[in-house]
Design an enzyme around this catalytic site. Structure first.
Site, mmCIF file in Angstrom:
data_model
loop_
_atom_site.group_PDB
_atom_site.id
_atom_site.type_symbol
_atom_site.label_atom_id
_atom_site.label_comp_id
_atom_site.label_asym_id
_atom_site.label_seq_id
_atom_site.Cartn_x
_atom_site.Cartn_y
_atom_site.Cartn_z
ATOM 1 N N SER A 1 -3.339 -0.241 3.151
ATOM 2 C CA SER A 1 -1.989 -0.817 3.089
ATOM 3 C C SER A 1 -1.802 -1.861 1.993
ATOM 4 C CB SER A 1 -1.620 -1.448 4.433
ATOM 5 O OG SER A 1 -1.286 -0.445 5.345
ATOM 6 N N LYS B 1 0.616 -0.857 -0.508
ATOM 7 C CA LYS B 1 2.068 -0.819 -0.232
ATOM 8 C C LYS B 1 2.867 -1.769 -1.118
ATOM 9 C CE LYS B 1 1.450 0.821 4.535
ATOM 10 N NZ LYS B 1 1.401 0.390 5.944
ATOM 11 N N TYR C 1 1.188 9.568 -0.368
ATOM 12 C CA TYR C 1 0.969 8.348 0.427
ATOM 13 C C TYR C 1 -0.513 8.201 0.799
ATOM 14 C CZ TYR C 1 0.813 5.205 4.422
ATOM 15 O OH TYR C 1 0.460 4.183 5.282
ATOM 16 N N TYR D 1 1.233 -7.246 9.168
ATOM 17 C CA TYR D 1 1.707 -6.463 10.309
ATOM 18 C C TYR D 1 2.318 -7.384 11.380
ATOM 19 C CZ TYR D 1 -2.073 -3.647 8.190
ATOM 20 O OH TYR D 1 -2.922 -3.015 7.327
ATOM 21 N N VAL E 1 -6.227 -1.532 6.413
ATOM 22 C CA VAL E 1 -7.240 -1.210 7.419
ATOM 23 C C VAL E 1 -8.610 -0.875 6.824
ATOM 24 C CG1 VAL E 1 -5.636 -0.534 9.266
ATOM 25 C CG2 VAL E 1 -6.462 1.194 7.656
HETATM 26 N N1 GLN Z 1 -3.577 4.777 5.475
HETATM 27 C C1 GLN Z 1 -3.342 3.907 6.593
HETATM 28 C C2 GLN Z 1 -2.344 4.528 7.558
HETATM 29 O O1 GLN Z 1 -1.348 5.038 7.133
HETATM 30 C C3 GLN Z 1 -2.876 2.583 6.113
HETATM 31 C C4 GLN Z 1 -2.559 1.656 7.248
HETATM 32 C C5 GLN Z 1 -2.995 0.263 7.030
HETATM 33 O O2 GLN Z 1 -3.783 -0.092 6.163
HETATM 34 N N2 GLN Z 1 -2.473 -0.550 7.903
HETATM 35 O O3 GLN Z 1 -2.539 4.502 8.740
#
Ligand code: GLN
Length: 305
Positions: free
Chosen positions: A61, A64, A189, A241, A259
């Site tokens: 993430s 993002k 993605y 988050y 994550v």
């Molecule tokens: N690739 C992960 C997902 O879509 C990214 C989520 C994350 O890092 N919170 O679940």
């Protein structure tokens, strides 16, 4: 600072046993839960690091805000915010529930999965090869490192297990939020999430964001200032988050976690910081990494509030 970082890494590492590596993406389950690293650049270009700061991990993430920046620069504020909102959710990053209840027919912000999927659908290019090259070139430019690539096994691992994201994307298409081929967008993605970098790369990118898009090391403007203001404020409100509020109180540094265990942290006008610790707390943030940032914030008075 070096001595302090060494000490903080040793003291925070013990917390790793209280968390778990992400295993809902099977390839991430192979990470060493005891790894912990930090890298810091200051505005004069001095660099400090401790622990496993050279180890590569998938940024997940943390990609993002970077893809969001690219879309913002390519397409402008109006288009980007017609696709996603600017509000924190208080829900887990992979939550689906508000997609139907939020009356504006768009994900609440670009850093929840649904929002990031909507944003990556805006990246222009002939096909996914061209689009991922565009994303990679942009990240390489920000990190001043040509050696940043996609980890194919993590990409494939998420592609075969990522049905929750798949369901969100179909829903977004159904409500008219995205256009195009659903599986192709999803692949893109998953590729952006599987980009591999080190703490040092994250710190380097954060340094540019900390200076309104100006790179104090290369001594040139890399990003428009306005774009960095937008992304930094979204990181402050939505970057961790559903732990963003607690993180603001305890650490107070605009940050984005992933994550894979990475955290990119922007201390305006002062530091760019990258942290890596794959053992995650219940919200999906690096458990020891958050502690490292809390200690650093205390010691050097880094809270922006
Ligand atoms: N690739 C992960 C997902 O879509 C990214 C989520 C994350 O890092 N919170 O679940």
């Amino acid at each position: 600072m070096k001595a302090f970082l060494d000490e903080v890494v040793i003291n925070s590492k013990v917390l790793s046993v209280n968390g778990n590596v992400a295993n809902y993406i099977p390839a991430l389950g192979k990470a060493n839960s005891e790894d912990l690293g930090i890298a810091v650049y200051d505005h004069e270009g001095n660099f400090y690091e401790a622990g496993n700061s050279d180890k590569k991990f998938t940024i997940q993430s943390v990609s993002k805000p970077l893809v969001f920046l690219l879309a913002l620069i390519d397409q402008g504020e109006e288009i980007v915010f017609s696709k996603v909102g600017m509000e924190p959710t208080g829900d887990p990053f992979n939550s689906i529930i508000r997609l139907e209840t939020f009356d504006k027919h768009k994900p609440l912000n670009p850093f929840i999965n649904a929002g990031a999927i909507s944003i990556v659908s805006l990246v222009k290019g002939e096909d996914n090869i061209e689009k991922i090259e565009k994303i990679l070139s942009f990240i390489r430019l920000l990190a001043d490192n040509e050696n940043i690539n996609v980890d194919n096994s993590v990409f494939l691992s998420e592609k075969v297990t990522g049905d929750r994201n798949r369901s969100m994307l179909y829903f977004l298409k159904a409500i008219g939020n995205i256009e195009g081929n659903v599986e192709e967008i999803l692949d893109l993605y998953f590729m952006q999430c599987a980009i591999k970098a080190t703490c040092k790369d994250l710190a380097r990118i954060a340094l540019v964001l900390a200076h309104g898009g100006y790179d104090p090391i290369r001594k040139k403007q890399i990003l428009p200032k306005r774009a960095t203001q937008i992304v930094n404020s979204l990181m402050a409100t939505c970057g961790m988050y559903d732990e963003s509020g607690e993180f603001a109180v305890k650490v107070g540094i605009p940050s984005k976690s992933g994550v894979g265990g990475g955290i990119l942290s922007v201390v305006p006008k002062r530091y760019g910081i990258g942290v890596f610790g794959p053992s995650l707390d219940i919200k999906g943030n690096s458990i020891a990494g958050v502690k490292v940032l809390e200690s650093l914030s205390d010691k050097y008075d880094l809270s922006i509030y």
